[in-house]
Design a protein around this motif. Sequence first.
Motif, PDB file in Angstrom:
ATOM      1  N   ASP A  25     -32.945 -72.547  -6.528  1.00 15.76           N
ATOM      2  CA  ASP A  25     -32.524 -72.549  -7.917  1.00 15.76           C
ATOM      3  C   ASP A  25     -32.655 -73.883  -8.630  1.00 15.76           C
ATOM      4  N   PRO A  26     -33.760 -74.124  -9.302  1.00 14.68           N
ATOM      5  CA  PRO A  26     -33.790 -75.318 -10.143  1.00 14.68           C
ATOM      6  C   PRO A  26     -32.870 -75.071 -11.337  1.00 14.68           C
ATOM      7  N   LYS A  27     -32.092 -76.059 -11.674  1.00 18.43           N
ATOM      8  CA  LYS A  27     -31.149 -75.897 -12.789  1.00 18.43           C
ATOM      9  C   LYS A  27     -31.595 -76.749 -13.958  1.00 18.43           C
ATOM     10  N   LEU A  28     -31.350 -76.232 -15.133  1.00 21.65           N
ATOM     11  CA  LEU A  28     -31.646 -76.985 -16.338  1.00 21.65           C
ATOM     12  C   LEU A  28     -30.589 -78.068 -16.522  1.00 21.65           C
ATOM     13  N   ASP A  29     -31.006 -79.251 -17.003  1.00 20.67           N
ATOM     14  CA  ASP A  29     -29.997 -80.281 -17.251  1.00 20.67           C
ATOM     15  C   ASP A  29     -29.089 -79.832 -18.400  1.00 20.67           C
ATOM     16  N   SER A  32     -30.323 -79.864 -22.215  1.00 19.95           N
ATOM     17  CA  SER A  32     -31.240 -78.781 -22.581  1.00 19.95           C
ATOM     18  C   SER A  32     -30.514 -77.456 -22.635  1.00 19.95           C
ATOM     19  N   GLN A  33     -29.618 -77.283 -21.678  1.00 26.28           N
ATOM     20  CA  GLN A  33     -28.867 -76.038 -21.624  1.00 26.28           C
ATOM     21  C   GLN A  33     -28.047 -75.855 -22.897  1.00 26.28           C
ATOM     22  N   ARG A  35     -28.692 -77.219 -25.840  1.00 30.92           N
ATOM     23  CA  ARG A  35     -29.562 -76.982 -26.996  1.00 30.92           C
ATOM     24  C   ARG A  35     -29.992 -75.531 -27.073  1.00 30.92           C
ATOM     25  N   ILE A  36     -30.306 -74.955 -25.928  1.00 32.34           N
ATOM     26  CA  ILE A  36     -30.700 -73.550 -25.916  1.00 32.34           C
ATOM     27  C   ILE A  36     -29.525 -72.660 -26.291  1.00 32.34           C
ATOM     28  N   GLY A  37     -28.368 -72.973 -25.737  1.00 26.90           N
ATOM     29  CA  GLY A  37     -27.172 -72.199 -26.054  1.00 26.90           C
ATOM     30  C   GLY A  37     -26.837 -72.251 -27.535  1.00 26.90           C
ATOM     31  N   LEU A  40     -29.350 -70.162 -29.491  1.00 22.78           N
ATOM     32  CA  LEU A  40     -29.108 -68.742 -29.246  1.00 22.78           C
ATOM     33  C   LEU A  40     -27.925 -68.250 -30.074  1.00 22.78           C
TER      34      LEU A  40
END
Lengths: 74, 181
Positions: A25-29, A32-33, A35-37, A40
């Motif tokens: 499982d590579p995780k997003l930092d 970035s997480q 910003r996407i949230g 969304l």
Amino acid sequence: MTVDKGNKLARLSLDRPSSSKLATDPKLDSTSQKRIGDQLRAMYDELMQQPVPDRFRELLDQLDKGNGGKGGAQ
Amino acid sequence: MSPAPEAELREAILAAVPSLRAFAISLSGQVDRADDLVQDTLLRALSNLHRFEPGTNLNAWLFTILRNLFHSEYRKRRREIEDPDGSYAGRLRVHPEQGSHLDFEDFRSALAKLPSDQREALLLVGASGFSYEEAAHICGCAVGTIKSRVNRARLRLASLLNVDDIEDLGPDSMTRAAIQG
């Protein structure tokens, strides 16, 4: 004796999650997480603020009045 | 006279319509289709009101119905016409007259490129406000499955939207691309 077994199990279950995490499982930092949230939720909020089409209110009103039949909306 | 609890339940269902619509639009990518989905969901919910357990999460119940309708309809459609993922992105235009948010257009088309299981997991957890457990219940799968779908959805969105291109202009991005495959 049973205590030993218990300890072994505990050690095993401690090892497993950490190694599987590394393997798959590579995780997003978190930046970035976030910003996407944010994007969304912003997109979603815009959709949520759209007025509810009349057809839904009418549908529920209609069923409220003609209460008792099944599939009475057709 | 209709019993008061049922009337209350109807009000609560009506109150859930905006979030059902937002979910349906984001899931299907089409407003018309989303509204049909919401309508079918309401009809099904109303004719199954007796099956709803008072005290449990009404929204989760409604989302489960909508989600199941979406998937059974999707399967039916796929049998009729082949519907490749590429055309889906093109259809994901919600309301161009309010298209001042270029970001949303980009975001929507990136969202449309996700596999639908990842998209729905991300929408349920990241936007609709459900817990991982509730999302797992809605989708009928394990909590771990939801977690990994959400994670994969975020990673894919990040790479589609170049979210991290500010930080890594160097060989780091290549490493990341290699990891993501």
